[in-house]
Design a protein around this motif. Structure first.
Motif, mmCIF file in Angstrom:
data_model
loop_
_atom_site.group_PDB
_atom_site.id
_atom_site.type_symbol
_atom_site.label_atom_id
_atom_site.label_comp_id
_atom_site.label_asym_id
_atom_site.label_seq_id
_atom_site.Cartn_x
_atom_site.Cartn_y
_atom_site.Cartn_z
ATOM 1 N N LEU A 130 0.870 -1.169 0.000
ATOM 2 C CA LEU A 130 0.000 0.000 0.000
ATOM 3 C C LEU A 130 0.910 1.222 0.000
ATOM 4 O O LEU A 130 1.424 1.632 1.030
ATOM 5 C CB LEU A 130 -0.922 -0.003 1.225
ATOM 6 N N GLU A 147 0.228 4.337 -1.425
ATOM 7 C CA GLU A 147 -0.432 5.627 -1.320
ATOM 8 C C GLU A 147 -0.767 5.897 0.133
ATOM 9 O O GLU A 147 -0.944 4.975 0.922
ATOM 10 C CB GLU A 147 -1.730 5.640 -2.119
ATOM 11 N N GLU A 148 -0.847 7.159 0.448
ATOM 12 C CA GLU A 148 -1.329 7.533 1.772
ATOM 13 C C GLU A 148 -2.127 8.817 1.651
ATOM 14 O O GLU A 148 -1.959 9.590 0.712
ATOM 15 C CB GLU A 148 -0.187 7.678 2.774
ATOM 16 N N ILE A 149 -3.008 8.998 2.587
ATOM 17 C CA ILE A 149 -3.805 10.225 2.651
ATOM 18 C C ILE A 149 -3.169 11.115 3.707
ATOM 19 O O ILE A 149 -2.774 10.642 4.772
ATOM 20 C CB ILE A 149 -5.271 9.914 3.032
ATOM 21 N N SER A 153 -3.810 8.534 10.788
ATOM 22 C CA SER A 153 -3.386 7.854 9.557
ATOM 23 C C SER A 153 -3.246 6.348 9.728
ATOM 24 O O SER A 153 -3.336 5.605 8.753
ATOM 25 C CB SER A 153 -2.078 8.451 9.048
ATOM 26 N N CYS A 162 -6.404 4.726 8.510
ATOM 27 C CA CYS A 162 -6.788 5.032 7.136
ATOM 28 C C CYS A 162 -6.525 3.842 6.207
ATOM 29 O O CYS A 162 -5.466 3.223 6.262
ATOM 30 C CB CYS A 162 -6.001 6.243 6.644
ATOM 31 N N VAL A 184 -7.033 4.310 2.797
ATOM 32 C CA VAL A 184 -6.824 4.999 1.516
ATOM 33 C C VAL A 184 -7.985 4.742 0.547
ATOM 34 O O VAL A 184 -7.794 4.472 -0.626
ATOM 35 C CB VAL A 184 -5.459 4.626 0.887
ATOM 36 N N CYS A 185 -9.197 4.826 1.043
ATOM 37 C CA CYS A 185 -10.374 4.649 0.182
ATOM 38 C C CYS A 185 -10.652 5.901 -0.644
ATOM 39 O O CYS A 185 -11.404 5.839 -1.614
ATOM 40 C CB CYS A 185 -11.602 4.271 1.011
ATOM 41 N N ARG A 186 -10.096 7.026 -0.252
ATOM 42 C CA ARG A 186 -10.179 8.316 -0.944
ATOM 43 C C ARG A 186 -11.544 8.991 -0.843
ATOM 44 O O ARG A 186 -11.794 9.984 -1.517
ATOM 45 C CB ARG A 186 -9.794 8.192 -2.411
ATOM 46 N N VAL A 219 -3.902 12.979 -1.533
ATOM 47 C CA VAL A 219 -3.265 11.680 -1.742
ATOM 48 C C VAL A 219 -1.784 11.910 -1.992
ATOM 49 O O VAL A 219 -1.410 12.740 -2.824
ATOM 50 C CB VAL A 219 -3.877 10.926 -2.943
#
Length: 133
Positions: free
Chosen positions: A72, A74-76, A111, A114, A116-118, A131
């Motif tokens: 995973l 990506e991160e928000i 975080s 999270c 990362v469903c956006r 993102v």
């Protein structure tokens, strides 16, 4: 013990196998399912957090079965300069990673929760949720 978040992609021909059970039983991994989606064709995606010391053998087992495994990456992030704490993101967040801290009534972001469903990125009128790749 260390943890790692990964995305697992399943094809329809393997969704009926006890894959999570095998990861727990044979590789002594703790599985926290963060997000799951299975479409009508029985293809699926799981976002999981794996905790344990046998990541390598467990991931190799998944790949032998035909499961695509990706970290995973990506991160928000919450841009606190843009955030006005309107709370629009807190209502849509499925994991509670975004919440209103009382008594200040400020939107806070955890975080670690999270997946990362956006959804928060789409819901935020101030574009404070971003993102990062």
């Amino acid at each position: 013990m260390s943890s790692k978040k990964v995305v697992l992609y399943f094809t329809a021909d393997i969704t009926d196998q006890p894959i999570i059970y095998r990861l727990v039983k044979d590789y002594d991994l703790v599985i926290n399912i963060l997000q799951a989606d299975i479409n009508p064709q029985k293809e699926g995606t799981l976002v999981v957090e794996l905790t344990g010391d046998n990541f390598g053998p467990g991931i190799e087992y998944l790949r032998r079965l035909g499961v695509a495994v990706q970290p995973l990456t990506e991160e928000i992030i919450q841009n606190e300069e843009k955030c006005v704490s309107c709370g629009a993101c807190t209502a849509i967040c499925p994991t509670g990673a975004l919440y209103i801290e009382r008594p200040d009534m400020l939107v806070k972001f955890n975080s670690d929760r999270c997946v990362v469903c956006r959804l928060c990125v789409k819901a935020c009128p101030m574009k404070a949720m971003e993102v990062r790749f």
